[in-house]
Design an enzyme around this catalytic site. Structure first.
Site, mmCIF file in Angstrom:
data_model
loop_
_atom_site.group_PDB
_atom_site.id
_atom_site.type_symbol
_atom_site.label_atom_id
_atom_site.label_comp_id
_atom_site.label_asym_id
_atom_site.label_seq_id
_atom_site.Cartn_x
_atom_site.Cartn_y
_atom_site.Cartn_z
ATOM 1 N N SER A 104 0.855 -1.209 -0.093
ATOM 2 C CA SER A 104 0.119 0.221 -0.065
ATOM 3 C C SER A 104 0.828 1.326 0.053
ATOM 4 O O SER A 104 1.727 1.418 -0.837
ATOM 5 C CB SER A 104 -0.831 0.015 1.348
ATOM 6 O OG SER A 104 -1.791 1.045 1.199
ATOM 7 N N ASP A 248 -3.490 6.216 -3.148
ATOM 8 C CA ASP A 248 -2.393 6.169 -2.478
ATOM 9 C C ASP A 248 -1.710 4.698 -3.374
ATOM 10 O O ASP A 248 -1.899 4.556 -4.627
ATOM 11 C CB ASP A 248 -2.840 5.353 -1.042
ATOM 12 C CG ASP A 248 -3.678 4.006 -1.306
ATOM 13 O OD1 ASP A 248 -4.165 3.721 -2.325
ATOM 14 O OD2 ASP A 248 -3.751 3.203 -0.352
ATOM 15 N N ASP A 250 -1.289 1.530 -3.713
ATOM 16 C CA ASP A 250 -2.152 0.416 -4.477
ATOM 17 C C ASP A 250 -3.460 0.701 -5.107
ATOM 18 O O ASP A 250 -4.298 0.184 -5.463
ATOM 19 C CB ASP A 250 -2.157 -0.780 -3.548
ATOM 20 C CG ASP A 250 -3.074 -0.566 -2.439
ATOM 21 O OD1 ASP A 250 -2.982 0.634 -1.792
ATOM 22 O OD2 ASP A 250 -3.540 -1.415 -1.608
ATOM 23 N N ASP A 252 -6.300 1.864 -3.793
ATOM 24 C CA ASP A 252 -7.734 1.640 -3.245
ATOM 25 C C ASP A 252 -8.121 2.598 -2.485
ATOM 26 O O ASP A 252 -9.447 2.376 -2.176
ATOM 27 C CB ASP A 252 -7.488 0.306 -2.444
ATOM 28 C CG ASP A 252 -6.776 0.292 -1.217
ATOM 29 O OD1 ASP A 252 -5.961 1.306 -1.228
ATOM 30 O OD2 ASP A 252 -6.664 -0.575 -0.384
#
Length: 455
Positions: A104, A248, A250, A252
């Site tokens: 992430s 962000d 990743d 999501d």
């Protein structure tokens, strides 16, 4: 020396530094353990779908994990590069368990794995992750090699299918022209945004940091930190854009900036999306965690919906989505969950709802968003403490005359509509304070009163 997997396999996912905590050997063992655990739990669909973000360590870790899965006789569908919500789309649309390799917003030396069952249902500590950890740990301790791969490996590009699916949920064909600055933070938004938003004729996309680079050369890919929004805020004003979007690492989570360069709170985005989902599904349930603004349940009720309050954390939101059949859920951290997206979180779909709402309105975003902002919030304030439970008890006693609950830490409510929540971190010696009030003065007074006790 055997790596202690308890250090990297936490409540919801796997996350550690490469290669000392997470390496090919560990990834291979986790792949085998995931396959065995799926079989044991009756969740074996014959195949597992995998994807990875832009981190340099991703491909090698995926290859080792894939070897582990195939060594257990299961097939692997390799989607290559992807955002976390693209992996959820794959697990949902193909009805397969999945593994997303990402850390992430963590710094470059980290990587990790988010696992899910078929239909994008989360795998957490209480739903298989503990068994996976113990199995993988035993394999590492024994040093036994991975059996030769008998499962098949298939490479499949899922990006266009993901984009088409999102456009079915939120069509953007009829919106007015909008100029949008997007800060991908060198993360996976640089891969998914061109495919999803770059094809909409009404949108002029101004890209910031779209080059995929897991060393994050421009700023951390964590839009929750105000410092990481500065470039986007400046660019929105410079380009005279209608809004800005920040993803962000990743991709999501999505943060929204208005034309003045001001952040639109995730609570306001939650309320806005909730009203749109309630227009499509009247009377539905909307989930919000206990530190989103009081405006969220108020607005949900005003639009005929049923608000349900949960603890902080995606596993609690997803469990409540499943229990209640909720159509939508939102968190203060800019995670947004949709029943139409297998109750999984997708920042892209939330962004599309904001674009649709703005594109169908003649108002600027600051005006449109103002109707969803009713209170003044402190934001999350962390305090290092030696004894979190003792400090919580002190605050509880101090406000003994007020309405309180302990759904997650301590929440105290006041007659004037102000509230505070103080909860311990799961991973660090911290207490996290969120406070909200009808005015900035009242919020500051309440915040300072609590911090005087905590600190």
């Amino acid at each position: 020396m055997t790596i202690d997997l308890a250090q990297i396999i936490k409540a919801y996912d796997v996350r550690g530094t490469v290669p000392d905590q997470l390496n090919a050997e560990v990834a291979g063992a986790i792949g085998r353990a995931f396959a065995q655990t799926l079989r044991e739990l009756g969740e074996d669909k014959g195949s597992i779908v995998v994807a990875h973000d832009m981190r340099e360590s991703g491909p090698a870790l995926v290859a080792a994990f894939t070897d582990g899965v195939r060594g257990e006789g299961m097939d692997v569908v390799h989607a290559g590069l992807g955002s976390t919500d693209l992996l959820y789309y794959a697990a949902g649309s193909m009805d397969l368990p999945g593994a997303m390799f990402t850390a992430s917003h963590n710094p470059a030396q980290y990587n990790g794995i988010k696992l899910c069952f078929a239909g994008a249902r989360p795998v957490g500590q209480d739903s298989g992750l503990a068994q996976i950890r113990d199995r993988a740990q035993a394999m590492l301790a024994s040093g036994e090699p991975i059996p030769p791969g008998i499962g098949r490996l298939e490479h499949r590009d899922l990006l266009s299918g993901y984009a088409d699916y999102l456009h079915q949920l939120v069509p953007l064909g009829a919106i007015r022209p909008l100029r949008v600055v997007v800060d991908a933070g060198n993360g996976m938004g640089g891969y998914t945004v061109p495919a999803v938003l770059g094809t909409v004729s009404a949108l002029t996309i101004v890209p910031l940091y779209f080059e995929l680079d897991g060393s994050f050369p421009n700023h951390e890919a964590n839009p929750l930190e105000p410092a990481n929004l500065v470039d986007l805020q400046k660019a929105v004003v410079e380009h005279g854009a209608d809004l800005g979007l920040a993803f962000d690492g990743d991709a999501d989570r999505c943060f929204v900036i208005d034309a003045n360069g001001d952040a639109v709170s995730p609570s306001a985005v939650t309320a806005l999306v909730a009203t749109r989902e309630l227009a499509k599904h009247p009377g539905s349930t909307i989930i919000h965690n206990l530190i989103t603004s009081s405006a969220v349940p108020e607005i949900v009720r005003e639009h005929g919906g049923v608000p349900v309050r949960t603890r902080v954390g995606h596993s609690f939101i997803k469990a409540e989505m499943a229990n209640t059949g909720a159509v939508f859920g939102g968190e203060h951290s800019a995670h947004y969950y949709f029943r139409d997206f297998w109750s999984a979180d997708t920042g892209m779909l939330a962004a599309m709802h904001v674009l649709a709402a703005l594109g169908e309105s003649s108002q600027p975003l600051a005006e449109l968003g103002a109707q969803f902002e009713r209170y003044v919030a402190s934001g999350e304030i962390n305090s290092k403490v030696n004894d979190a439970s003792a400090k919580l008890a002190e605050v509880k006693a101090h406000f003994a005359a007020q309405e309180q609950d302990e759904l997650d830490g301590l929440t105290v409510r006041f007659a004037d509509g102000a509230w505070l929540n103080l909860r311990p971190s799961n991973t660090e010696p911290l207490l996290r304070l969120n406070a909200e009030a009808p005015t900035a003065e009242r919020m500051a007074q309440l915040r300072d009163e609590v911090l005087a006790i905590v600190r």
